[in-house]
Motif scaffolding. Sequence first.
Motif, mmCIF file in Angstrom:
data_model
loop_
_atom_site.group_PDB
_atom_site.id
_atom_site.type_symbol
_atom_site.label_atom_id
_atom_site.label_comp_id
_atom_site.label_asym_id
_atom_site.label_seq_id
_atom_site.Cartn_x
_atom_site.Cartn_y
_atom_site.Cartn_z
ATOM 1 N N TYR A 24 0.850 -1.197 0.000
ATOM 2 C CA TYR A 24 0.000 0.000 0.000
ATOM 3 C C TYR A 24 0.880 1.239 0.000
ATOM 4 O O TYR A 24 2.116 1.149 -0.022
ATOM 5 N N GLU A 25 0.257 2.419 0.043
ATOM 6 C CA GLU A 25 0.967 3.680 -0.126
ATOM 7 C C GLU A 25 1.704 4.158 1.110
ATOM 8 O O GLU A 25 2.486 5.115 1.055
ATOM 9 N N GLY A 26 1.488 3.509 2.260
ATOM 10 C CA GLY A 26 2.147 3.904 3.498
ATOM 11 C C GLY A 26 1.376 4.986 4.240
ATOM 12 O O GLY A 26 0.377 5.523 3.766
ATOM 13 N N GLY A 27 1.858 5.288 5.440
ATOM 14 C CA GLY A 27 1.298 6.390 6.202
ATOM 15 C C GLY A 27 0.032 6.083 6.974
ATOM 16 O O GLY A 27 -0.615 7.008 7.473
ATOM 17 N N GLU A 28 -0.341 4.810 7.111
ATOM 18 C CA GLU A 28 -1.560 4.482 7.836
ATOM 19 C C GLU A 28 -1.373 4.746 9.334
ATOM 20 O O GLU A 28 -0.499 4.177 9.971
ATOM 21 N N ARG A 29 -2.226 5.621 9.892
ATOM 22 C CA ARG A 29 -2.124 5.996 11.304
ATOM 23 C C ARG A 29 -3.453 5.885 12.035
ATOM 24 O O ARG A 29 -3.541 6.280 13.199
ATOM 25 N N MET A 30 -4.493 5.406 11.386
ATOM 26 C CA MET A 30 -5.785 5.291 12.033
ATOM 27 C C MET A 30 -5.681 4.315 13.208
ATOM 28 O O MET A 30 -5.191 3.199 13.043
ATOM 29 N N PRO A 31 -6.119 4.710 14.414
ATOM 30 C CA PRO A 31 -6.057 3.801 15.563
ATOM 31 C C PRO A 31 -6.785 2.489 15.279
ATOM 32 O O PRO A 31 -7.915 2.479 14.801
ATOM 33 N N GLY A 32 -6.092 1.396 15.548
ATOM 34 C CA GLY A 32 -6.684 0.074 15.354
ATOM 35 C C GLY A 32 -6.395 -0.560 14.026
ATOM 36 O O GLY A 32 -6.668 -1.737 13.831
ATOM 37 N N VAL A 33 -5.825 0.207 13.064
ATOM 38 C CA VAL A 33 -5.471 -0.354 11.758
ATOM 39 C C VAL A 33 -3.988 -0.691 11.768
ATOM 40 O O VAL A 33 -3.148 0.174 12.022
ATOM 41 N N LEU A 34 -3.659 -1.934 11.487
ATOM 42 C CA LEU A 34 -2.281 -2.418 11.506
ATOM 43 C C LEU A 34 -1.928 -2.926 10.111
ATOM 44 O O LEU A 34 -2.445 -3.947 9.662
ATOM 45 N N ALA A 35 -1.087 -2.178 9.389
ATOM 46 C CA ALA A 35 -0.732 -2.494 8.001
ATOM 47 C C ALA A 35 0.642 -3.140 7.958
ATOM 48 O O ALA A 35 1.595 -2.640 8.570
ATOM 49 N N ILE A 36 0.764 -4.256 7.225
ATOM 50 C CA ILE A 36 2.027 -5.003 7.193
ATOM 51 C C ILE A 36 2.608 -5.123 5.786
ATOM 52 O O ILE A 36 3.578 -5.850 5.585
ATOM 53 N N GLY A 37 2.043 -4.428 4.804
ATOM 54 C CA GLY A 37 2.516 -4.556 3.434
ATOM 55 C C GLY A 37 3.691 -3.647 3.110
ATOM 56 O O GLY A 37 4.064 -2.769 3.885
#
Length: 383
Positions: free
Chosen positions: A138-151
């Motif tokens: 994904y594009e990066g920068g995910e900061r929403m509480p509860g969302v955990l991005a590992i890509g």
Amino acid sequence: MLTEGSVREAFRLPRPALLPPVIGSCVPGLRRRRDHRKLRVAHFISLSGPAGIWGPCSINSAVLAMAEINARGGILGREIELSIHDAGGATDDVAATASDIVDSDSADIVLGSHMSVVRLVLRKVFAGRLPYVYTPIYEGGERMPGVLAIGETPPRQARPAIMWLAERKRAARWYLIGSDYVWPWQSHRAVKRYIAEAGGQVVGEDFVALGEDDHTPYLERIQAARPDVVFISLIGQDGILFNRAFAAHGLAARMLRLANCMDETVALGIGADSTENLFAASGYFVNAPTAGNEAFRARYHGAFGRCAPVPGSTAQSNYEGLYFLEALSRRAGTLDLHGLVAAAEGAVYQGARGAIGMRRRRAEMPIYLAEADGFDFHLRATF
């Protein structure tokens, strides 16, 4: 109810030795009696639309991880139960399904393998309610509480590949083309910076509507611009059609391609005769030389057969998503949303890519640059 048999029938899968008895499906508006011995994971996965090509192998990968973890006693003693939901349709429909899940208390965890535009919708529904593990590039920068991005994200995935092509292939002129949604938009912003760092220039850029099957105008602009490299951020089936047309227009022998979301499934769709000078950067390829990958492939083929859909990068991320959740819950000692988020920094989990660590809400992993050779990819560099 989505059963083992219906999954095999829908995707023509052989009966795997490790497939559990039932894969549950949430019925909107229906509250099921909660079994606290089960860990209910709502799996939002693209089964239709441009990204639907990864659906069958993604389901296989998630089911394999579920079976392996359950055989060891589950996560914190709770057996995983997957419910599978199509994330490839209209975002309003996907959001409605997500709202039904929340309202009916039908899931404990959310697993997502779909386009970023869907993630932006789902995170609004699940924010503060359920942990949400998002697995693909994904594009990066995910900061929403509860969302955990590992890509994979652009700094670790796209930047070193651009530098390598600039140095080894003297690539200076770049043309960018991507699907018209958030992942390509944001990725291209970063890619333009990396090209400038490498001393190159962007000679053109296009964003293509999802589902577009006539790429002639874009190919004509590319031909006129005479780039050294075409950087491609077209998703799934759209990327397949573009790359076929690219080769049919005689461009494959004249310029390089660097694909931003490319794996063996996409290469198979493109065709062996249309992958000349095609490069891809990814944290996973089927032939990645790691012990974890060799073990994963052996278990995958043992469960689903040698002719099962190839578990490329996007599909394999579903496998790692559940292993990430297992490692995180063990570290946190809980499946509570806030506990899992707090435990994510510094967490390490094992998957087909080997040991992956989380730092500043980003997965740290080796990145491979590979060149297509027919339907396969030969690894050229590791970053």
